[in-house]
Motif scaffolding. Structure first.
Motif, mmCIF file in Angstrom:
data_model
loop_
_atom_site.group_PDB
_atom_site.id
_atom_site.type_symbol
_atom_site.label_atom_id
_atom_site.label_comp_id
_atom_site.label_asym_id
_atom_site.label_seq_id
_atom_site.Cartn_x
_atom_site.Cartn_y
_atom_site.Cartn_z
ATOM 1 N N UNK A 127 0.846 -1.184 0.000
ATOM 2 C CA UNK A 127 0.000 0.000 0.000
ATOM 3 C C UNK A 127 0.891 1.246 0.000
ATOM 4 N N UNK A 128 0.652 2.121 -0.957
ATOM 5 C CA UNK A 128 1.374 3.397 -1.042
ATOM 6 C C UNK A 128 0.432 4.511 -0.606
ATOM 7 N N UNK A 129 0.854 5.243 0.436
ATOM 8 C CA UNK A 129 0.035 6.329 0.969
ATOM 9 C C UNK A 129 0.339 7.639 0.241
ATOM 10 N N UNK A 130 -0.656 8.500 0.051
ATOM 11 C CA UNK A 130 -0.385 9.810 -0.557
ATOM 12 C C UNK A 130 0.564 10.629 0.326
ATOM 13 N N UNK A 131 1.529 11.281 -0.273
ATOM 14 C CA UNK A 131 2.374 12.207 0.482
ATOM 15 C C UNK A 131 1.509 13.406 0.863
#
Length: 334
Positions: A208-212
């Protein structure tokens, strides 16, 4: 002097256009002692933490006089902190207070291959300065600065693709000079559509890649002009490379990202997805977030400047294969 330096550091350290995380360093001279910011510490913490290390000034000056720019500073007392990797840079400046910052309004010009000509036009005659081509921080940089300063009487040193060094009698005098530089070199950021932080993470490569969480940083993916610059104008200065890596991981869509990551053995920590946003894996540190914001602030100011000069492959390799910077990075994860 210490109280005035601490107050300067605490104030400057909270200004992201002047200081980014552990970047930059400050020193003052007290007799035969040089007090220098410790590697990996944050100027913003100066009022709450002991971030300075005392080292022997006479030893460093003798080394400079002998041309020994790889000298290791001798720490006085029993401090567990390690002096900044740029300690010698402070020792060879004669002024009582020396400040080295990656000030965005200055750095935005220092990544221009022809910044010297621009500075000759923009800076007031009251500022005495010299310019130094890019050199790896540490011994190589100290030698180049020493050569540039010889016989110049300069109080300001501009470091190409790096930052600015200011020497003065007091923190107040440094502040006045810094304000003058910033005012003379200020650049209006390029206009662009406001970007929103994506509402949801994306999943790719089983991660899972979280928004910066920075709308400005998100423009690096949503602004077509900025996105195109990422591939050729990424590695612009040392701290950016050390904290964010040698190159950006780009994808044209979430689906393209998923397909690309399926082929990767080691997943990237940070990804830029065209039109969708900038995303990071969990654990993307605050130190890296502020460096990413600094990069956006520099890139968005490349309006009307000349040819942007990125660091080369050899220069990037020097920064990433360096024990001193591995130590600083280890502190940023704590």
């Amino acid at each position: 002097m210490r109280d005035a330096v601490v107050a300067f550091c605490a104030a400057a350290g909270k200004e992201p256009l002047l200081v980014q995380g552990a970047g930059g360093n400050v020193s003052w001279k007290d007799g035969d002692t040089l007090w220098i910011k410790a590697s990996g510490t944050w100027l913003a913490d100066a009022a709450e933490k002991d971030i300075f290390v005392p080292v022997e000034l006479a030893q460093l000056r003798a080394a400079v006089a002998a041309g020994q720019f790889d000298v290791k500073p001798v720490v006085r007392g029993e401090s567990a902190l390690r002096p900044s990797i740029e300690t010698l840079l402070h020792a060879l400046m004669p002024q009582p207070v020396v400040v080295h910052l990656h000030a965005v309004e200055v750095l935005a010009h220092l990544v221009d291959a022809d910044f010297v000509a621009g500075f000759e036009q923009a800076l007031p005659a009251s500022i005495s300065w010299v310019a130094v081509p890019y050199r790896k921080p540490g011994a190589d940089l100290a030698r180049a600065v020493s050569e540039a300063l010889t016989g110049s009487g300069a109080s300001v040193v501009f470091l190409q693709n790096h930052g600015v060094v200011i020497g003065a009698d007091s923190p107040a005098a440094v502040t006045a000079m810094l304000d003058e530089l910033v005012a003379a070199l200020r650049t209006q950021p390029a206009p662009g559509a406001t970007a929103a932080v994506p509402a949801a993470p994306i999943e790719a490569g089983g991660t899972v890649y979280e928004p910066v969480p920075d709308a400005g940083v998100q423009r690096l993916a949503t602004d077509p002009v900025l996105f195109e610059r990422l591939s050729s104008q990424w590695a612009l200065y040392p701290d950016h490379v050390v904290f964010l890596g040698a190159f950006p991981y780009l994808a044209d869509s979430p689906a393209a990202l998923e397909a690309a990551l399926a082929q990767e053995q080691a997943l990237p920590e940070l990804v830029f997805v065209r039109g969708a946003g900038v995303f990071a894996r969990p654990g993307f540190s605050t130190a890296k977030q502020v460096q990413l914001r600094c990069y956006f602030d520099v890139l968005v100011r490349q309006t009307g400047h000349g040819r942007v000069l990125a660091l080369g492959t050899a220069e990037i390799g020097e920064l990433l294969d360096w024990d001193a910077e591995r130590y600083r990075m280890s502190l940023s994860k704590q």
